[in-house]
Design a protein around this motif. Structure first.
Motif, short mmCIF file in Angstrom:
data_model
loop_
_atom_site.label_atom_id
_atom_site.label_comp_id
_atom_site.label_asym_id
_atom_site.label_seq_id
_atom_site.Cartn_x
_atom_site.Cartn_y
_atom_site.Cartn_z
N UNK A 1 -8.04 10.25 44.35
CA UNK A 1 -7.77 10.71 42.99
C UNK A 1 -8.13 9.65 41.95
N UNK A 2 -7.89 8.37 42.31
CA UNK A 2 -8.17 7.30 41.33
C UNK A 2 -9.67 7.18 41.05
N UNK A 3 -10.50 7.76 41.93
CA UNK A 3 -11.94 7.80 41.66
C UNK A 3 -12.22 8.40 40.29
N UNK A 4 -11.37 9.36 39.87
CA UNK A 4 -11.56 9.99 38.56
C UNK A 4 -11.62 8.93 37.46
N UNK A 5 -10.74 7.93 37.56
CA UNK A 5 -10.63 6.90 36.51
C UNK A 5 -11.79 5.93 36.53
N UNK A 6 -12.61 5.99 37.56
CA UNK A 6 -13.74 5.05 37.68
C UNK A 6 -15.09 5.75 37.55
N UNK A 7 -15.08 7.06 37.29
CA UNK A 7 -16.36 7.78 37.17
C UNK A 7 -17.16 7.19 36.00
N UNK A 8 -18.40 6.78 36.25
CA UNK A 8 -19.19 6.13 35.19
C UNK A 8 -19.33 7.00 33.93
N UNK A 9 -19.47 8.32 34.13
CA UNK A 9 -19.67 9.19 32.95
C UNK A 9 -18.39 9.29 32.11
N UNK A 10 -17.22 9.10 32.74
CA UNK A 10 -15.96 9.08 31.97
C UNK A 10 -15.85 7.74 31.23
N UNK A 11 -16.08 6.65 31.96
CA UNK A 11 -15.93 5.31 31.36
C UNK A 11 -16.93 5.08 30.23
N UNK A 12 -18.10 5.70 30.34
CA UNK A 12 -19.11 5.56 29.29
C UNK A 12 -18.53 6.02 27.94
N UNK A 13 -17.77 7.11 27.97
CA UNK A 13 -17.15 7.61 26.73
C UNK A 13 -15.89 6.84 26.38
N UNK A 14 -15.08 6.52 27.39
CA UNK A 14 -13.83 5.78 27.14
C UNK A 14 -14.13 4.50 26.36
#
Length: 290
Positions: A100-113
């Motif tokens: 589940x923690x993979x969600x927090x490391x997805x590059x496409x999420x972090x790019x926006x974060x």
């Protein structure tokens, strides 16, 4: 660090809530500036969402037990359904569950974060929500609230929530409801809503809610992701369908954020309630909200 591209200093004048980079268009930055949220379509793949769903089901069946995770259940359904997704309405603090923690490391999420927090990013609070069917009792109606109420750190502008729909979310199954522009308002007093027998532990809401404030229902398809400010007033309705409305989310903050002492503030009663819960669960005698 996600990259060294972004200055953590907001541009003076025009944009207070986003940082200079080449990810967001000027229109997107202006929309977030005005409204306090930004919806990005199809950001997370079906394949990733399927993996998160499978892991959630494993947690429900107790095939895995992530340390530190809080599994919230509707106890009234347990005798009927036992250990299953029909009982678990939320898995909170899943940072020790690798899948589940993979969600927090997805590059496409972090790019926006990174557009909101800057390059040094911390995952502060994680949730997988499984909104159960709930047409009559309204048990899982989440009252309108500001997430900053739960966070003893600042500044608010360097905190952002990433919330991804794991299937279509609309008014029938209890999608997110936001009050655009309320991220510019201060943190307001929160407490339990005055619903008879319908309150969930820690599901606090605004004490004085402005019923006339305009609201937007965020209709989202699977994989759509909304990023929103921790002062944005939001909530979710009841799930009037027979299915389960799943979403996965993480609150991120800049590692330059600092902790505050909540004593003598409107967040103090939350610290007391959490201390009581921790004492009950772990028999710990003292705790600070940090």
């Amino acid at each position: 660090p996600a990259s060294a591209q972004v200055s953590a200093v907001p541009q003076p004048g025009r944009f207070c809530y986003t940082l200079d980079n080449d990810v967001l268009t000027t229109e997107q930055r202006q929309f977030y500036e005005d409204n306090g949220y930004l919806l990005i379509k199809k950001l997370v793949s079906d394949e990733d969402i399927e993996r998160f769903r499978k892991e959630f089901l494993r947690i429900c069946k107790k095939e895995v037990n992530p340390p530190g995770a809080m599994i919230m259940k509707d106890e009234s359904l347990r005798s009927q359904y036992g250990q299953s997704e029909k009982v678990v309405n939320k898995v909170q603090d899943f940072q020790e569950d690798e899948e589940l923690f993979r969600y927090c490391t997805l590059p496409q999420i972090l790019k926006y974060v990174e557009c909101f927090t800057g390059p040094n990013i911390m995952a502060m609070h994680t949730m997988l929500i499984n909104k159960l069917p709930d047409s009559d009792k309204q048990t899982f109606l989440h009252p309108m609230h500001q997430d900053l109420h739960y966070f003893p750190f600042r500044p608010a502008a360097r905190i952002v929530c990433s919330w991804t729909a794991m299937e279509r979310a609309d008014q029938d199954n209890g999608c997110l409801v936001v009050q655009p522009g309320t991220h510019k308002e201060p943190l307001k007093p929160h407490g339990y809503p005055k619903w008879e027998g319908k309150t969930n532990k820690l599901f606090h809401g605004l004490v004085d809610e402005d019923e006339k404030s305009p609201r937007v229902h965020l209709v989202m398809e699977k994989g759509d992701t909304v990023f929103f400010h921790p002062l944005l007033i939001h909530g979710s309705g009841i799930n009037k369908t027979s299915g389960f409305r799943k979403s996965i989310s993480c609150h991120f903050a800049s590692s330059e954020c600092y902790y505050i002492d909540v004593k003598n503030t409107i967040q103090e009663h939350l610290e007391k309630e959490m201390a009581e819960m921790i004492h009950k669960k772990y028999n710990m005698t003292s705790m600070e909200l940090r």
